[in-house]
Motif scaffolding. Structure first.
Motif, short mmCIF file in Angstrom:
data_model
loop_
_atom_site.label_atom_id
_atom_site.label_comp_id
_atom_site.label_asym_id
_atom_site.label_seq_id
_atom_site.Cartn_x
_atom_site.Cartn_y
_atom_site.Cartn_z
N ALA A 72 17.22 20.25 -23.38
CA ALA A 72 17.80 21.54 -23.04
C ALA A 72 19.22 21.60 -23.58
O ALA A 72 19.87 20.57 -23.77
CB ALA A 72 17.80 21.72 -21.52
N LEU A 84 21.01 29.76 -23.44
CA LEU A 84 20.21 28.65 -22.93
C LEU A 84 19.01 28.45 -23.84
O LEU A 84 18.40 29.42 -24.29
CB LEU A 84 19.70 28.96 -21.51
CG LEU A 84 20.72 29.44 -20.48
CD1 LEU A 84 20.03 29.71 -19.15
CD2 LEU A 84 21.83 28.43 -20.31
N PHE A 102 14.52 25.22 -17.11
CA PHE A 102 15.31 26.45 -17.08
C PHE A 102 15.89 26.74 -15.70
O PHE A 102 17.01 27.25 -15.61
CB PHE A 102 14.52 27.62 -17.66
CG PHE A 102 14.53 27.59 -19.16
CD1 PHE A 102 15.59 28.14 -19.86
CD2 PHE A 102 13.55 26.93 -19.87
CE1 PHE A 102 15.65 28.07 -21.24
CE2 PHE A 102 13.59 26.84 -21.25
CZ PHE A 102 14.65 27.42 -21.93
N TYR A 129 10.24 33.18 -18.31
CA TYR A 129 11.61 33.71 -18.27
C TYR A 129 11.69 34.94 -17.38
O TYR A 129 12.66 35.12 -16.64
CB TYR A 129 12.12 34.01 -19.68
CG TYR A 129 12.09 32.82 -20.61
CD1 TYR A 129 12.29 31.52 -20.14
CD2 TYR A 129 11.84 32.97 -21.96
CE1 TYR A 129 12.26 30.43 -20.99
CE2 TYR A 129 11.81 31.87 -22.82
CZ TYR A 129 12.01 30.61 -22.32
OH TYR A 129 11.98 29.52 -23.16
#
Length: 146
Positions: A72, A84, A102, A129
């Motif tokens: 990440a 991100l 995430f 997401y």
């Protein structure tokens, strides 16, 4: 099966190279810089990373053996903005690791506005997401910016 994961800052060249291997596996899902990196390129990136206050790179490991399974990155793009990104090794996809990555990045990032990019064809990532609260802000022919 239950997994125990850790997401820790990359602190060595060996860890940076582990990230490069996973990143290269994930190239087909990338929106930019979608070519594999060689060792020299990854080392240059890591050297830039350790001098930068704007970049934070993390290695995802599956415990207890500590096998690398993802990565990440948080990149500050402005005073209150951060981009991100991350990737999960092929053999570990579909197990909820992306959600862990995430969620953790969102918690670690102190920027008010967090954004990411995703290929419009990557339906699983888009669904993740959206579940995490991201909304499509802009679209191009191939990419959603969330």
């Amino acid at each position: 099966m239950k997994y125990y994961l850790s997401l820790n800052p990359v602190e060595s060249y060996a860890e940076a190279l582990a990230v490069a291997l996973i990143r290269n596996e994930c190239c087909r899902w990338m929106t930019h810089n979608d070519k594999p990196l060689n060792v020299e390129q990854q080392i240059r990136f890591y050297r830039r990373l350790i001098r930068s206050e704007k970049l934070r790179l993390f290695l995802l490991r599956i415990e207890p053996d500590g096998a690398p399974c993802g990565y990440a990155l948080i990149k500050k793009t402005g005073r209150y903005k951060a981009w991100l990104t991350g990737g999960i090794a092929t053999s570990f996809r579909g197990k909820g690791f992306g959600r862990f990555v995430f969620q953790t990045l969102i918690g670690l990032c102190d920027s008010r506005q967090k954004w990411l990019e995703v290929l419009r064809t990557n339906r699983r990532a888009i669904a993740l997401y959206k579940r995490l609260g991201f909304v499509v802000r802009k679209t191009t022919r191939e990419i959603y910016i969330m």
